[in-house]
Design a protein around this motif. Structure first.
Motif, PDB file in Angstrom:
ATOM      1  N   VAL A   5       0.816  -1.292   0.042  1.00  0.00           N
ATOM      2  CA  VAL A   5      -0.066  -0.026  -0.079  1.00  0.00           C
ATOM      3  C   VAL A   5       0.885   1.396   0.076  1.00  0.00           C
ATOM      4  O   VAL A   5       0.564   2.361  -0.646  1.00  0.00           O
ATOM      5  CB  VAL A   5      -0.977  -0.170   1.193  1.00  0.00           C
ATOM      6  N   HIS A   6       1.756   1.354   0.895  1.00  0.00           N
ATOM      7  CA  HIS A   6       2.789   2.207   0.963  1.00  0.00           C
ATOM      8  C   HIS A   6       3.392   2.682  -0.460  1.00  0.00           C
ATOM      9  O   HIS A   6       3.471   3.773  -0.820  1.00  0.00           O
ATOM     10  CB  HIS A   6       3.948   2.035   1.916  1.00  0.00           C
ATOM     11  N   ALA A   7       3.958   1.575  -1.145  1.00  0.00           N
ATOM     12  CA  ALA A   7       4.592   1.650  -2.400  1.00  0.00           C
ATOM     13  C   ALA A   7       3.482   2.216  -3.435  1.00  0.00           C
ATOM     14  O   ALA A   7       3.793   3.118  -4.314  1.00  0.00           O
ATOM     15  CB  ALA A   7       5.259   0.411  -2.872  1.00  0.00           C
ATOM     16  N   ALA A   8       2.304   1.723  -3.399  1.00  0.00           N
ATOM     17  CA  ALA A   8       1.246   2.128  -4.316  1.00  0.00           C
ATOM     18  C   ALA A   8       0.965   3.593  -4.162  1.00  0.00           C
ATOM     19  O   ALA A   8       0.790   4.584  -5.275  1.00  0.00           O
ATOM     20  CB  ALA A   8       0.103   1.297  -4.122  1.00  0.00           C
ATOM     21  N   VAL A   9       0.612   4.200  -3.111  1.00  0.00           N
ATOM     22  CA  VAL A   9       0.434   5.510  -2.754  1.00  0.00           C
ATOM     23  C   VAL A   9       1.455   6.260  -3.205  1.00  0.00           C
ATOM     24  O   VAL A   9       1.195   7.532  -3.706  1.00  0.00           O
ATOM     25  CB  VAL A   9       0.189   5.617  -1.180  1.00  0.00           C
ATOM     26  N   SER A  10       2.706   5.824  -2.666  1.00  0.00           N
ATOM     27  CA  SER A  10       4.021   6.672  -3.216  1.00  0.00           C
ATOM     28  C   SER A  10       3.956   6.914  -4.551  1.00  0.00           C
ATOM     29  O   SER A  10       4.374   7.848  -5.334  1.00  0.00           O
ATOM     30  CB  SER A  10       5.135   6.091  -2.477  1.00  0.00           C
ATOM     31  N   ARG A  11       3.884   5.681  -5.458  1.00  0.00           N
ATOM     32  CA  ARG A  11       3.861   5.872  -6.850  1.00  0.00           C
ATOM     33  C   ARG A  11       2.712   6.766  -7.541  1.00  0.00           C
ATOM     34  O   ARG A  11       3.050   7.832  -8.301  1.00  0.00           O
ATOM     35  CB  ARG A  11       3.573   4.251  -7.539  1.00  0.00           C
ATOM     36  N   MET A  12       1.525   6.608  -6.657  1.00  0.00           N
ATOM     37  CA  MET A  12       0.531   7.679  -7.445  1.00  0.00           C
ATOM     38  C   MET A  12       1.041   9.118  -6.944  1.00  0.00           C
ATOM     39  O   MET A  12       0.825   9.921  -7.989  1.00  0.00           O
ATOM     40  CB  MET A  12      -0.854   7.194  -6.683  1.00  0.00           C
ATOM     41  N   HIS A  13       1.599   9.273  -6.015  1.00  0.00           N
ATOM     42  CA  HIS A  13       1.954  10.535  -5.657  1.00  0.00           C
ATOM     43  C   HIS A  13       3.015  11.224  -6.654  1.00  0.00           C
ATOM     44  O   HIS A  13       2.789  12.319  -6.832  1.00  0.00           O
ATOM     45  CB  HIS A  13       2.616  10.638  -3.993  1.00  0.00           C
ATOM     46  N   ALA A  14       3.941  10.378  -6.839  1.00  0.00           N
ATOM     47  CA  ALA A  14       5.101  10.780  -7.620  1.00  0.00           C
ATOM     48  C   ALA A  14       4.267  11.086  -9.090  1.00  0.00           C
ATOM     49  O   ALA A  14       4.643  11.969  -9.855  1.00  0.00           O
ATOM     50  CB  ALA A  14       6.240   9.877  -7.829  1.00  0.00           C
ATOM     51  N   ARG A  15       3.311  10.118  -9.514  1.00  0.00           N
ATOM     52  CA  ARG A  15       2.715  10.297 -10.891  1.00  0.00           C
ATOM     53  C   ARG A  15       2.166  11.795 -10.776  1.00  0.00           C
ATOM     54  O   ARG A  15       2.158  12.401 -11.741  1.00  0.00           O
ATOM     55  CB  ARG A  15       2.001   9.202 -11.068  1.00  0.00           C
ATOM     56  N   GLN A  16       1.287  11.980  -9.951  1.00  0.00           N
ATOM     57  CA  GLN A  16       0.550  13.163  -9.898  1.00  0.00           C
ATOM     58  C   GLN A  16       1.580  14.490  -9.828  1.00  0.00           C
ATOM     59  O   GLN A  16       1.319  15.337 -10.378  1.00  0.00           O
ATOM     60  CB  GLN A  16      -0.215  13.448  -8.704  1.00  0.00           C
ATOM     61  N   GLN A  17       2.756  14.222  -9.183  1.00  0.00           N
ATOM     62  CA  GLN A  17       3.670  15.423  -9.272  1.00  0.00           C
ATOM     63  C   GLN A  17       4.158  15.608 -10.800  1.00  0.00           C
ATOM     64  O   GLN A  17       4.517  16.834 -11.128  1.00  0.00           O
ATOM     65  CB  GLN A  17       4.875  15.132  -8.193  1.00  0.00           C
ATOM     66  N   GLY A  18       4.433  14.545 -11.370  1.00  0.00           N
ATOM     67  CA  GLY A  18       4.939  14.640 -12.715  1.00  0.00           C
ATOM     68  C   GLY A  18       3.937  15.203 -13.574  1.00  0.00           C
ATOM     69  O   GLY A  18       4.243  15.843 -14.567  1.00  0.00           O
ATOM     70  N   GLU A  19       2.656  14.809 -13.339  1.00  0.00           N
ATOM     71  CA  GLU A  19       1.755  15.369 -14.179  1.00  0.00           C
ATOM     72  C   GLU A  19       1.631  16.871 -13.919  1.00  0.00           C
ATOM     73  O   GLU A  19       1.396  17.559 -15.000  1.00  0.00           O
ATOM     74  CB  GLU A  19       0.472  14.793 -13.772  1.00  0.00           C
ATOM     75  N   MET A  20       1.809  17.403 -12.681  1.00  0.00           N
ATOM     76  CA  MET A  20       1.896  18.824 -12.400  1.00  0.00           C
ATOM     77  C   MET A  20       2.831  19.395 -13.126  1.00  0.00           C
ATOM     78  O   MET A  20       2.658  20.379 -13.806  1.00  0.00           O
ATOM     79  CB  MET A  20       2.068  19.009 -10.862  1.00  0.00           C
TER      80      MET A  20
END
Length: 195
Positions: free
Chosen positions: A103-118
């Motif tokens: 779960v921590h890895a999945a949430v961290s990936r999603m956070h990084a993905r959203q930062q990249g999208e920004m």
């Protein structure tokens, strides 16, 4: 914000609550605006007010956001604000069980993905920004040779510097000194790698 403190998320349920992509966008939007209603946030994220309200209640149930004093306008609407100045997660708090680590890895990936999208959104609209903003926007990558303790200290020092600039911007916002100011995202990562 309710407190000037940072909160380190250590429990799985809170991490899962934050781990929904829309909830993370809503949380980020509240960090930018300080306070907002579900209607205002729905406009920002282009979702139905009822859906946004549902997700805001989930964030509130885990203490990530809280009700704020009415910001004006329709007193029947709930106003929300972040409960803490900053939230963070650490791998060490979730590696004791495979499900928690996943779960921590999945949430961290999603956070990084959203930062990249920004950042990609900025790049897509870069030509529309005035030259003074385009001249100061930056993207940097540094390759360092550090020990774990040095990397920890570097992270602490970066957080301290960012905290100083966050406080300066917050004070300016509160005093009404908003001329020439824009929301600015600063993303930093520090992690080991091997070539």
């Amino acid at each position: 914000m309710a407190t000037g403190k940072s909160r380190r998320i250590k429990d799985l349920d809170t991490l899962k609550a934050l781990g929904h992509p829309l909830r993370m966008k809503l949380y980020r939007a509240l960090k930018v605006t300080g306070t907002a209603t579900a209607s205002q946030l729905a406009d920002q994220v282009d979702e139905a007010v009822s859906l946004v309200s549902y997700h805001l209640r989930k964030l509130a149930a885990h203490g990530l956001i809280e009700e704020a004093a009415t910001g004006g306008g329709d007193a029947r609407e709930r106003w929300w604000r972040p409960a803490d100045a900053m939230i963070s997660t650490r791998d060490e708090d979730f590696r004791d069980a495979p499900e928690r680590a996943a779960v921590h890895a999945a949430v961290s990936r999603m956070h990084a993905r959203q930062q990249g999208e920004m950042y990609e959104s900025y790049l897509d609209t870069q030509s529309a920004w005035p030259g003074d903003w385009r001249n100061v926007a930056f993207s940097s990558e540094f390759m360092l040779s550090l020990t774990p303790e040095e990397l920890r200290r570097l992270g602490d020092e970066l957080n301290e510097v960012i905290g100083m600039w966050r406080a300066r911007g917050q004070a300016a916002r509160e005093s009404g000194d908003v001329e020439g100011r824009e929301n600015v995202a600063v993303h930093t990562y520090g992690f080991p790698f091997r070539t």
